[in-house]
Scaffold this motif. Structure first.
Motif, PDB file in Angstrom:
ATOM      1  N   ASP A   1       0.804  -1.238   0.000  1.00  0.00           N
ATOM      2  CA  ASP A   1       0.000   0.000   0.000  1.00  0.00           C
ATOM      3  C   ASP A   1       0.832   1.281   0.000  1.00  0.00           C
ATOM      4  O   ASP A   1       0.568   2.197   0.782  1.00  0.00           O
ATOM      5  CB  ASP A   1      -0.977  -0.033   1.183  1.00  0.00           C
TER       6      ASP A   1
ATOM      7  N   ASP B   1      -0.952  -2.801  -4.257  1.00  0.00           N
ATOM      8  CA  ASP B   1      -1.313  -1.381  -4.159  1.00  0.00           C
ATOM      9  C   ASP B   1      -0.079  -0.482  -4.021  1.00  0.00           C
ATOM     10  O   ASP B   1      -0.049   0.441  -3.200  1.00  0.00           O
ATOM     11  CB  ASP B   1      -2.310  -1.136  -3.021  1.00  0.00           C
TER      12      ASP B   1
ATOM     13  N   ASN C   1      -5.666  -4.663  -5.475  1.00  0.00           N
ATOM     14  CA  ASN C   1      -6.841  -4.294  -6.262  1.00  0.00           C
ATOM     15  C   ASN C   1      -6.597  -3.036  -7.098  1.00  0.00           C
ATOM     16  O   ASN C   1      -7.109  -2.899  -8.196  1.00  0.00           O
ATOM     17  CB  ASN C   1      -8.065  -4.114  -5.347  1.00  0.00           C
ATOM     18  N   HIS C   2      -5.776  -2.107  -6.595  1.00  0.00           N
ATOM     19  CA  HIS C   2      -5.565  -0.870  -7.360  1.00  0.00           C
ATOM     20  C   HIS C   2      -4.752  -1.092  -8.635  1.00  0.00           C
ATOM     21  O   HIS C   2      -4.885  -0.316  -9.581  1.00  0.00           O
ATOM     22  CB  HIS C   2      -4.906   0.193  -6.469  1.00  0.00           C
TER      23      HIS C   2
ATOM     24  N   HIS D   1      -2.724  -9.627  -0.827  1.00  0.00           N
ATOM     25  CA  HIS D   1      -2.986  -8.205  -0.581  1.00  0.00           C
ATOM     26  C   HIS D   1      -4.216  -7.989   0.306  1.00  0.00           C
ATOM     27  O   HIS D   1      -4.152  -7.292   1.319  1.00  0.00           O
ATOM     28  CB  HIS D   1      -3.151  -7.465  -1.908  1.00  0.00           C
TER      29      HIS D   1
ATOM     30  N   HIS E   1      -3.928  -3.660   2.359  1.00  0.00           N
ATOM     31  CA  HIS E   1      -5.240  -3.248   1.845  1.00  0.00           C
ATOM     32  C   HIS E   1      -6.058  -2.367   2.782  1.00  0.00           C
ATOM     33  O   HIS E   1      -6.683  -1.411   2.332  1.00  0.00           O
ATOM     34  CB  HIS E   1      -6.059  -4.500   1.478  1.00  0.00           C
TER      35      HIS E   1
HETATM   36 FE   LIG Z   1      -5.964  -2.483  -1.580  1.00  0.00          FE
END
Ligand SMILES: [Fe+2]
Length: 407
Positions: free
Chosen positions: A162, A190, A225-226, A311, A347
């Motif tokens: 992140d 991320d 996810n990003h 993640h 995350h």
């Molecule tokens: Fe995330």
């Protein structure tokens, strides 16, 4: 008039060939500076990045780098600075050429030995089916690395998550780690906000990595996810090599078995923000089938410690969107059925350590922090002959949690 034109073409062709012969045999090798801007427009042949190390295997490592022009590229390397060996990439009988994003694997290295290396690139004046004329050769400065030894009992890995496009955070983390042993860095998703273009990949990740460690220590990168968002998301795998070049994978270092999962998006596939372009449920289901095979493997069985890196944590996220619930549905029962020592995630942007809860998650979960100063964490995984030790530190060096398992 026809003859004049054809004579002129013939003269130009011969001149180009002579220039080509001269270029291959005699043109000097140029020391090239790394420069990012002007990929298409700059007439000068340049490296866009320093080399960065990837895919560490036993006695094997992949060197990646980028050039602003399509080139033929290779790596010179050796146990001393005379660099007696060289490597190039060959695919389907063709030596890789006329490409800008380079990945060259060095094989048959002596595990644990220090190697020196340089990367070199030669561009083209012309690339016709029966007439190739090479241009200038450029070379990087000298770098070194230690050839990976996957069988060595001691192993040290830094896990970062992140970062969300704060390149200074990467250098800060490496600085905080200081001179402590380090075999590799693992990016647990991320690192970006979304994917826009190649320049973003270079400036937000490759440059800070090469400035602080990646020319001499490898890293692995499993997306969060990003990284699935934005117009360039589908090109991301072109720039990185994980173990076996896979988006999810396992690897063993000494007595530890690492399972690295790709949790995908956190919302439902049909969420309006994805515009019908997401299909993560099927992807995770296929991944779960693969995961079960990994949990039945000899490598899993003979390991002393088993760590899952993913993640999105399956539990302890303050929200529970459908993508997270789906991760829990497909991976949760499997990870509970087999023995797992620790899950490491990110995350949530809220660091924490959650003890095992029998029947829910039979293993503890360590969750790394968020992108902003004061909430950033680094997770240091150290394995030696006696134990597995995992320490989560805040960006000011404060130890937030220590987890230990004796072998
Ligand atoms: Fe995330």
């Amino acid at each position: 008039m026809k003859d004049l034109k054809s004579n002129r073409r013939s003269f130009l062709g011969k001149a180009a060939k002579i220039a080509g012969l001269l270029s291959v045999a005699n043109l000097p090798v140029l020391r090239a500076e790394v420069q990012h801007k002007g990929v298409a427009d700059d007439p000068e042949h340049k490296f866009l990045t320093k080399p960065y190390l990837q895919n560490p295997l036993h006695g094997e490592i992949t060197v990646r780098f980028m050039t602003n022009k399509p080139t033929y590229s290779w790596v010179k390397y050796g146990l001393d600075e005379s660099l007696k060996s060289s490597a190039e990439t060959v695919k389907l009988g063709l030596v890789e050429a006329n490409n800008r994003i380079h990945a060259i694997t060095l094989r048959n290295l002596e595990p644990g030995k220090k190697y020196y290396y340089k990367v070199l690139s030669k561009d083209f004046f012309e690339y016709k089916p029966y007439d190739v004329v090479f241009g200038n050769t450029i070379e990087s400065e000298m770098y070194s690395f230690t050839a990976p030894d996957m069988k060595k009992e001691e192993f040290s890995m830094l896990v970062l998550n992140d970062i969300h496009e704060r390149p200074d955070a990467i250098e800060q983390h490496i600085g905080l780690h200081g001179n402590a042993p380090l075999d590799m860095v693992f990016f647990n998703g991320d690192i970006f906000n979304f994917q826009t273009d190649e320049n973003q990949i270079i400036e937000k990740m490759i440059d800070p990595c090469t400035a602080s460690f990646a020319t001499h220590k490898p890293f692995l990168f499993v997306r969060g996810n990003h990284e699935t968002r934005g117009k360039f998301a589908r090109r991301l795998p072109d720039y990185f090599d994980n173990i076996d070049h896979a988006p999810y994978f396992t690897f063993s270092r000494g007595s530890t078995f690492f399972i690295c999962l790709d949790s995908g998006e956190d919302k439902a596939d049909n969420h309006k923000q994805y515009f019908g372009l997401a299909a993560f449920d099927a992807y995770r289901e296929k991944q779960a089938e693969w995961l079960e095979q990994q949990l039945e493997s000899e490598a899993y069985k003979k390991a002393k410690y088993r760590i899952v890196l993913i993640h999105i944590p399956l539990y302890h996220f303050h929200r529970d969107p459908p993508g997270v619930a789906h991760c829990r549905k497909v991976f949760g029962p499997l990870l509970n059925k087999y023995k797992i020592d620790l899950m490491i995630s990110g995350h949530t942007h809220r660091y924490g350590f959650h003890e095992a809860e029998k029947g829910r998650h039979n293993y503890p979960i360590m969750i790394g922090g968020g992108p902003n100063l004061g909430t950033r964490t680094q997770i240091h995984v150290v394995v030696d002959k006696e134990k597995l030790a995992v320490v989560m530190k805040k960006d000011d060096g404060e130890v937030l949690h220590r987890y230990e398992v004796k072998g």
